[in-house]
Enzyme design. Structure first.
Site, PDB file in Angstrom:
ATOM      1  N   LYS A   1       0.841  -1.204   0.000  1.00  8.31           N
ATOM      2  CA  LYS A   1       0.000   0.000   0.000  1.00  8.31           C
ATOM      3  C   LYS A   1       0.877   1.256   0.000  1.00  8.31           C
ATOM      4  O   LYS A   1       0.667   2.178  -0.788  1.00  8.31           O
ATOM      5  CB  LYS A   1      -0.885  -0.013   1.255  1.00  8.31           C
TER       6      LYS A   1
ATOM      7  N   LYS B   1       3.196  -2.016  11.277  1.00 11.41           N
ATOM      8  CA  LYS B   1       1.880  -1.942  11.924  1.00 11.41           C
ATOM      9  C   LYS B   1       2.046  -2.320  13.381  1.00 11.41           C
ATOM     10  O   LYS B   1       2.988  -3.034  13.744  1.00 11.41           O
ATOM     11  CB  LYS B   1       0.916  -2.942  11.274  1.00 11.41           C
TER      12      LYS B   1
ATOM     13  N   ASP C   1      -5.568   3.592  13.601  1.00 12.65           N
ATOM     14  CA  ASP C   1      -6.295   2.524  12.911  1.00 12.65           C
ATOM     15  C   ASP C   1      -7.531   2.274  13.788  1.00 12.65           C
ATOM     16  O   ASP C   1      -7.925   3.173  14.548  1.00 12.65           O
ATOM     17  CB  ASP C   1      -5.410   1.268  12.760  1.00 12.65           C
TER      18      ASP C   1
ATOM     19  N   ASN D   1     -13.890   6.257  11.576  1.00 14.79           N
ATOM     20  CA  ASN D   1     -13.205   7.305  10.826  1.00 14.79           C
ATOM     21  C   ASN D   1     -13.341   7.126   9.313  1.00 14.79           C
ATOM     22  O   ASN D   1     -13.686   8.061   8.593  1.00 14.79           O
ATOM     23  CB  ASN D   1     -11.727   7.320  11.247  1.00 14.79           C
TER      24      ASN D   1
HETATM   25  P1  NDP Z   1     -12.599   3.121  13.778  1.00 15.92           P
HETATM   26  O1  NDP Z   1     -12.193   2.548  15.051  1.00 15.92           O
HETATM   27  O2  NDP Z   1     -12.744   4.586  13.642  1.00 15.92           O
HETATM   28  O3  NDP Z   1     -13.975   2.482  13.296  1.00 15.92           O
HETATM   29  C1  NDP Z   1     -14.119   1.118  13.131  1.00 15.92           C
HETATM   30  C2  NDP Z   1     -15.536   0.799  12.725  1.00 15.92           C
HETATM   31  O4  NDP Z   1     -15.624  -0.573  12.347  1.00 15.92           O
HETATM   32  C3  NDP Z   1     -16.514   0.982  13.866  1.00 15.92           C
HETATM   33  O5  NDP Z   1     -17.775   1.302  13.349  1.00 15.92           O
HETATM   34  C4  NDP Z   1     -16.502  -0.401  14.500  1.00 15.92           C
HETATM   35  O6  NDP Z   1     -17.669  -0.689  15.257  1.00 15.92           O
HETATM   36  C5  NDP Z   1     -16.416  -1.287  13.289  1.00 15.92           C
HETATM   37  N1  NDP Z   1     -15.723  -2.539  13.659  1.00 15.92           N
HETATM   38  C6  NDP Z   1     -14.492  -2.649  14.209  1.00 15.92           C
HETATM   39  N2  NDP Z   1     -14.187  -3.925  14.453  1.00 15.92           N
HETATM   40  C7  NDP Z   1     -15.248  -4.635  14.067  1.00 15.92           C
HETATM   41  C8  NDP Z   1     -15.534  -5.996  14.074  1.00 15.92           C
HETATM   42  N3  NDP Z   1     -14.664  -6.911  14.541  1.00 15.92           N
HETATM   43  N4  NDP Z   1     -16.739  -6.376  13.576  1.00 15.92           N
HETATM   44  C9  NDP Z   1     -17.626  -5.458  13.110  1.00 15.92           C
HETATM   45  N5  NDP Z   1     -17.392  -4.134  13.075  1.00 15.92           N
HETATM   46  C10 NDP Z   1     -16.227  -3.732  13.549  1.00 15.92           C
HETATM   47  O7  NDP Z   1     -11.556   2.563  12.706  1.00 15.92           O
HETATM   48  P2  NDP Z   1     -11.243   3.081  11.227  1.00 15.92           P
HETATM   49  O8  NDP Z   1     -12.447   3.660  10.615  1.00 15.92           O
HETATM   50  O9  NDP Z   1     -10.005   3.877  11.300  1.00 15.92           O
HETATM   51  O10 NDP Z   1     -10.854   1.698  10.509  1.00 15.92           O
HETATM   52  C11 NDP Z   1     -11.789   0.927   9.779  1.00 15.92           C
HETATM   53  C12 NDP Z   1     -11.052   0.044   8.803  1.00 15.92           C
HETATM   54  O11 NDP Z   1     -10.308   0.846   7.892  1.00 15.92           O
HETATM   55  C13 NDP Z   1     -10.024  -0.918   9.412  1.00 15.92           C
HETATM   56  O12 NDP Z   1      -9.997  -2.102   8.645  1.00 15.92           O
HETATM   57  C14 NDP Z   1      -8.719  -0.176   9.239  1.00 15.92           C
HETATM   58  O13 NDP Z   1      -7.623  -1.058   9.234  1.00 15.92           O
HETATM   59  C15 NDP Z   1      -8.940   0.455   7.890  1.00 15.92           C
HETATM   60  N6  NDP Z   1      -8.119   1.614   7.557  1.00 15.92           N
HETATM   61  C16 NDP Z   1      -8.058   2.702   8.375  1.00 15.92           C
HETATM   62  C17 NDP Z   1      -7.299   3.789   8.012  1.00 15.92           C
HETATM   63  C18 NDP Z   1      -7.265   5.037   8.832  1.00 15.92           C
HETATM   64  O14 NDP Z   1      -6.611   5.980   8.405  1.00 15.92           O
HETATM   65  N7  NDP Z   1      -7.923   5.115   9.967  1.00 15.92           N
HETATM   66  C19 NDP Z   1      -6.495   3.786   6.784  1.00 15.92           C
HETATM   67  C20 NDP Z   1      -6.691   2.623   5.952  1.00 15.92           C
HETATM   68  C21 NDP Z   1      -7.459   1.574   6.355  1.00 15.92           C
HETATM   69  P3  NDP Z   1     -17.636  -0.532  16.846  1.00 15.92           P
HETATM   70  O15 NDP Z   1     -17.666   0.918  17.120  1.00 15.92           O
HETATM   71  O16 NDP Z   1     -18.842  -1.263  17.302  1.00 15.92           O
HETATM   72  O17 NDP Z   1     -16.377  -1.195  17.309  1.00 15.92           O
HETATM   73  O1  2IT Z   2      -4.217   0.884   7.317  1.00 13.37           O
HETATM   74  C1  2IT Z   2      -3.731   2.021   7.177  1.00 13.37           C
HETATM   75  O2  2IT Z   2      -3.220   2.387   6.109  1.00 13.37           O
HETATM   76  C2  2IT Z   2      -3.802   2.953   8.303  1.00 13.37           C
HETATM   77  N1  2IT Z   2      -4.361   2.602   9.340  1.00 13.37           N
HETATM   78  C3  2IT Z   2      -3.164   4.312   8.206  1.00 13.37           C
HETATM   79  C4  2IT Z   2      -1.698   4.232   8.490  1.00 13.37           C
HETATM   80  C5  2IT Z   2      -0.962   5.545   8.569  1.00 13.37           C
HETATM   81  O3  2IT Z   2       0.234   5.467   8.863  1.00 13.37           O
HETATM   82  O4  2IT Z   2      -1.539   6.607   8.334  1.00 13.37           O
END
Ligand code: NDP
Ligand code: 2IT
Length: 450
Positions: free
Chosen positions: A118, A130, A170, A245
């Protein structure tokens, strides 16, 4: 005796599975990546000679540590911390921290492995890493979260640095956690450096970083739709899983482009609002009050709430954006989406589709943007935050957003072109893996056996 590319790739994969028993998510990510890399190895037999893939699949370093902290009742709690420094061929280790009770070594390694490719796809000089912990921020007070973060950083600080390894957020790690982690790093080292990204705007954060993964996902999918003559987001019905997020800012950008988001979820269940999910209500529930998504129907009684996560994929939509977690779309969910006429899937989460689900999308001609390409906007903007910190300067919102958009469009075309070049037109899974590995492989070859 010379080995064929296929024999070499299978032997590396077999060894990886034997050496890392029980790390199922790591095996899954490795299978998907390795099957694409076979095509690259065919064209580069010198990579077999250099045993490049076996080195690529072994993290440069793994740190596992105790995180003791005291809860509000005065009880001593113990969690486990991880940092996997997977690959530094093209830049310092870079990748998020995940705080969730499900976190284990296999999950952090799958995320770190994906992160290498990525980060390479962004075109920016960042290696892959990570980390995280099995700590559950849910239901904890701010003080408990702070004490946990301080304890976590008290070990982590000796392994990271602005030119060494730069963690970010994350699942379960957002602005609050990054703030506590940064404060403790600064206190321990006495240094004010860009050691973390996703920082608050008041202390070195970048504009658009908060929105970047969600916005970037929409820029990527929009480009994928246009390039395939499927219009744009305008007028499309969209289902987004998660309400964190990534999900929130994917909703914001898709809606601004004329789409209607009709469903969102959390780990307990999903809401369906045929009028379009009201984002202000979601932000209030999730970002401000840290409540459950079921609260939504109190403010919007015409909407429905259903317990359980999988049911969200039964809702007919044009575009599905899984933005919650790994393996949230299985084969049955994928079949239902296809049957209901879904034309595109964009992975905001990391590995949200199982291998079987991914195959179903590819075989059915659904446009499929794999996570390592489609969600790269977050880490790309993190790298832009690093650049701004190094310059001791801050770009405007317009500058950062334009760079983000440009990066996402470039990633789509890099994956598209690699897919075509390797006889897999339209297969952006293979395309992203191949386009991502090229620079890393070249750098590893040039740096010798390290
Ligand atoms: P957040 O913690 O902000 O939100 C996570 C969301 O997913 C919440 O709604 C949560 O529900 C739900 N969730 C988490 N775990 C589970 C599970 N086991 N089963 C069902 N729902 C679940 O995280 P992000 O939005 O940052 O991350 C979401 C995804 O995006 C992840 O896969 C992460 O790796 C990926 N990601 C994030 C990036 C970033 O910049 N933040 C960048 C690239 C990828 P609840 O509140 O009930 O736990
Ligand atoms: O899965 C991802 O790419 C992230 N959670 C963001 C990582 C970062 O360094 O901004």
């Amino acid at each position: 005796m010379t080995m064929s590319a296929q024999q070499y790739v299978s032997s590396v994969l077999e060894k990886l599975i034997a050496k890392n028993p029980g790390e199922l998510e790591f095996h899954q990510a490795a299978k998907e990546i390795m099957s694409s890399l076979e095509l690259v190895i065919e064209r580069h037999p010198e990579y077999i000679e250099a045993n490049l893939l076996e080195r690529f699949a072994e993290p440069e370093r793994v740190v596992i540590f105790r995180v003791p902290w005291v809860d509000d009742m005065g009880r001593v709690q113990v969690n486990r911390g991880f940092r996997v420094q997977f690959n530094s061929a093209i830049g310092p280790y870079k990748g998020g921290l995940r705080f969730h009770p499900s976190v284990n070594l296999g999950i952090i390694k799958f995320l770190g492995f994906e992160q290498i490719l990525k980060n390479s796809l962004t075109g920016l000089p960042i290696g892959g890493g990570k980390g995280g912990s099995d700590f559950d921020p849910k239901g904890k007070s701010d003080n408990e979260v702070m004490r946990f973060c301080q304890s976590f950083m008290t070990e982590l600080y000796r392994h990271i640095g602005a030119d060494v390894d730069v963690p970010a957020g994350d699942i379960g790690v957002g602005a609050r956690e990054i703030g506590y982690l940064y404060g403790q790093y600064k206190r321990l080292t006495g240094q004010y450096t860009g050691v973390l990204t996703g920082k608050g705007l008041a202390y070195g954060g970048s504009l658009v970083r908060k929105e970047a993964t969600g916005y970037g996902l929409i820029y990527f999918v929009d480009e994928m739709l246009r390039a395939n003559g499927k219009g744009s987001f305008d007028g499309k019905k969209v289902v987004i899983s998660g309400s964190g997020n990534v999900a929130i800012y994917a909703h914001e950008k898709a809606t601004s482009m004329g789409a209607k988001v009709i469903a969102m979820s959390d780990s307990n269940g999903f809401i369906f609002d045929p009028n379009g999910v009201d984002l202000d209500t979601i932000k209030e529930i999730k970002e401000v009050n840290r409540q459950r998504i079921s609260e939504y129907v109190k403010a919007h009684p015409h909407a429905t709430y259903t317990e359980g996560c999988l049911g969200i994929w039964n809702i007919p939509c044009d575009i599905a954006l899984p933005c919650a977690t790994q393996n949230e779309i299985d084969a049955a969910a994928a079949r239902t989406l296809v049957k209901n006429g879904c034309i595109a899937v964009g992975e905001g989460a990391n590995m949200p589709s199982t291998i079987e689900a991914t195959d179903i999308f590819l075989e059915s001609g659904v446009l499929f943007g794999p996570g390592k390409a489609a969600n790269a906007g977050g880490v790309a903007t993190s790298a832009l935050e690093m650049s701004q910190n190094s310059q001791r300067y801050m770009w405007t919102l317009e500058e950062v957003d334009a760079k983000l958009k440009n990066i996402m469009v470039n990633i789509f075309h890099a994956a598209d072109e690699a897919a075509k070049e390797y006889d897999r037109p339209g297969n952006y899974v293979g395309g992203a893996n191949i386009a991502g590995v090229q620079k890393v492989a070249e750098a590893m070859m040039q740096q010798g056996v390290v």
